[in-house]
Write an enzyme that holds these catalytic residues in place. Sequence first.
Site, short mmCIF file in Angstrom:
data_model
loop_
_atom_site.label_atom_id
_atom_site.label_comp_id
_atom_site.label_asym_id
_atom_site.label_seq_id
_atom_site.Cartn_x
_atom_site.Cartn_y
_atom_site.Cartn_z
N GLN A 80 15.79 1.37 -3.95
CA GLN A 80 15.94 0.14 -4.53
C GLN A 80 17.28 -0.07 -5.19
O GLN A 80 17.91 -1.06 -5.22
CB GLN A 80 15.07 -0.06 -5.56
CG GLN A 80 13.59 -0.07 -4.76
CD GLN A 80 12.42 0.29 -5.82
OE1 GLN A 80 12.62 0.94 -6.78
NE2 GLN A 80 10.96 -0.57 -5.65
N LYS A 129 10.62 -4.34 -7.67
CA LYS A 129 11.68 -4.32 -8.53
C LYS A 129 12.92 -4.84 -7.75
O LYS A 129 13.06 -4.51 -6.65
CB LYS A 129 12.02 -2.70 -8.93
CG LYS A 129 10.75 -1.94 -9.34
CD LYS A 129 10.34 -2.40 -10.85
CE LYS A 129 9.22 -1.87 -11.18
NZ LYS A 129 9.02 -0.46 -11.39
N SER A 144 2.97 3.98 -2.47
CA SER A 144 2.74 4.66 -3.57
C SER A 144 2.17 4.03 -4.64
O SER A 144 1.22 4.32 -5.39
CB SER A 144 3.55 5.94 -3.78
OG SER A 144 4.77 5.36 -4.16
N LYS A 160 11.43 3.13 0.35
CA LYS A 160 12.95 2.29 0.28
C LYS A 160 13.58 2.70 -0.90
O LYS A 160 12.99 2.73 -2.01
CB LYS A 160 12.70 0.84 0.52
CG LYS A 160 12.32 0.22 1.70
CD LYS A 160 13.20 0.86 2.91
CE LYS A 160 12.73 0.34 4.34
NZ LYS A 160 13.74 0.77 5.44
N ARG A 183 13.10 8.18 -7.76
CA ARG A 183 13.89 8.38 -6.35
C ARG A 183 15.30 7.91 -6.37
O ARG A 183 16.03 8.55 -5.43
CB ARG A 183 12.73 7.47 -5.32
CG ARG A 183 13.26 6.16 -5.57
CD ARG A 183 12.22 5.16 -4.42
NE ARG A 183 10.91 5.04 -4.89
CZ ARG A 183 10.28 3.97 -4.35
NH1 ARG A 183 10.31 3.29 -3.50
NH2 ARG A 183 8.62 4.29 -4.62
N ASN A 184 15.61 6.96 -7.31
CA ASN A 184 16.94 6.45 -7.23
C ASN A 184 17.96 7.72 -7.89
O ASN A 184 18.99 7.91 -7.31
CB ASN A 184 17.02 5.32 -8.02
CG ASN A 184 16.62 4.13 -7.21
OD1 ASN A 184 16.96 3.63 -6.39
ND2 ASN A 184 15.25 3.67 -7.71
N LYS A 222 17.32 -1.16 -14.12
CA LYS A 222 17.26 0.10 -14.49
C LYS A 222 17.55 1.06 -13.28
O LYS A 222 18.05 2.38 -13.48
CB LYS A 222 16.02 0.78 -15.11
CG LYS A 222 14.55 0.24 -14.41
CD LYS A 222 14.19 1.43 -13.73
CE LYS A 222 12.74 0.91 -12.71
NZ LYS A 222 12.03 1.98 -12.12
N ALA A 258 4.61 6.49 -9.95
CA ALA A 258 3.28 6.27 -9.07
C ALA A 258 2.32 7.30 -9.28
O ALA A 258 1.37 6.98 -9.30
CB ALA A 258 3.73 5.70 -7.68
N SER A 280 0.77 -1.30 -0.04
CA SER A 280 -0.14 -0.13 0.09
C SER A 280 0.82 1.42 0.01
O SER A 280 0.41 2.30 0.41
CB SER A 280 -0.96 0.06 1.17
OG SER A 280 -0.37 -0.09 2.49
#
Length: 393
Positions: free
Chosen positions: A349, A171, A61, A347, A320-321, A255, A204, A59
């Site tokens: 990834q 991912k 994003s 988190k 985000r990465n 990626k 997302a 649950s």
Amino acid sequence: MSPQSTAPSTPDVARDFSDLEISSTVTTPAATRPSSPIPAALPPSPLPSGKHKICVIGSGSWGSALAKIAAENAWKRNSEFHSEVRMWVREKIVNGKPLTHVINRTHLNSRYLPDIKLPKNLVATPHLKDVVKDATLIVFVVPHQFLHTVLQELGKPGVLHPQARAISAIKGVEVNGTDIETFASLIEGRVGTPCSALSGANIALEVAMEQFCETTIGCPTHEDSLLWSAVFNAPTFRVNAVEDVNGVSLGGALKNIVALAAGFVDGLGLGGNTKAAILRIGLSEMTEFCLEFFEGSQRETFSNESAGIADLITTCYGGRNRKCAEEFAKTGQSFDFIEKKLLNGQKLQGTATAEEVHNFLRARKRVHAYPLFEKVYQIAFEGLPPKALVQGL
């Protein structure tokens, strides 16, 4: 004064064209004519109701965005799907009230998707067994760090329907020495459900805001492709199904390593030429890695599908990465600190995947074949300066 027009008057035009033979002897073959938009018939449900039942495990994003689409489609196609879609939420107390109660009352997941209204038939549920009860279509979208705990619970006798199918939108990869496994393969092996994979150029929040995008679903069979396309295909979320579960899974995992490299480039203040070179090298390494270690993978998944090149572009410009890697290059702060500072509980990834891939390539004695992957690992874990990224590529 303008010269007099030499164009024929309207009656002349009509008369001239009436003499022309414009009939065609060519007939468009039926196979190439557009078909009416009638949804394909779905494989039968094993439930007594004759309807498929969807649930979503996760649950955040991305999980909430996918659950929104699935619930909307289940409501529209309620002759084929149970209208209620349950979503597993790890219970927390928010302003003195359980988070599941807040979501079900307000139909908002304000922590991860602020201001996005969730469908009323999407029900937040705190207990995993209740979420998957009688579910025939299970969507896995938990952070990969929690997947083993979830699978341990689901693997107990009688928890899952014996004819359930799964799809992974997680991912990453799982590495044990010289062995490497996608999360779709891990799920299938641990709980016995055939497992597809979903990945694409899908930020997302943009998906939840119904901004148009595409996604790719890798399926083991045609039946799986029909079912999962029905669950997720929408006017602003276009699904393309391919029979390449590994390629779709690996595209979504690898990626994120390249996105770290793109973030280093941004943090160093380098320009578009350098970033384009990193993306090209990264796509090449992603493709070759999958073809070398995953038999049956298709090169076209990376060059033609949203799960390949499109996802790489999106992630290297807006994910985000990339964001955290840029901050790393600018500040020198640790990734753990940056994750807590910037990701609001989500988190990172890419660093975990970079470490897993490095360990696997080292065990296989193939580190030298993937120089960009190795540079990202050395910068993230061994103190190599970000400015050394492009040296030796």
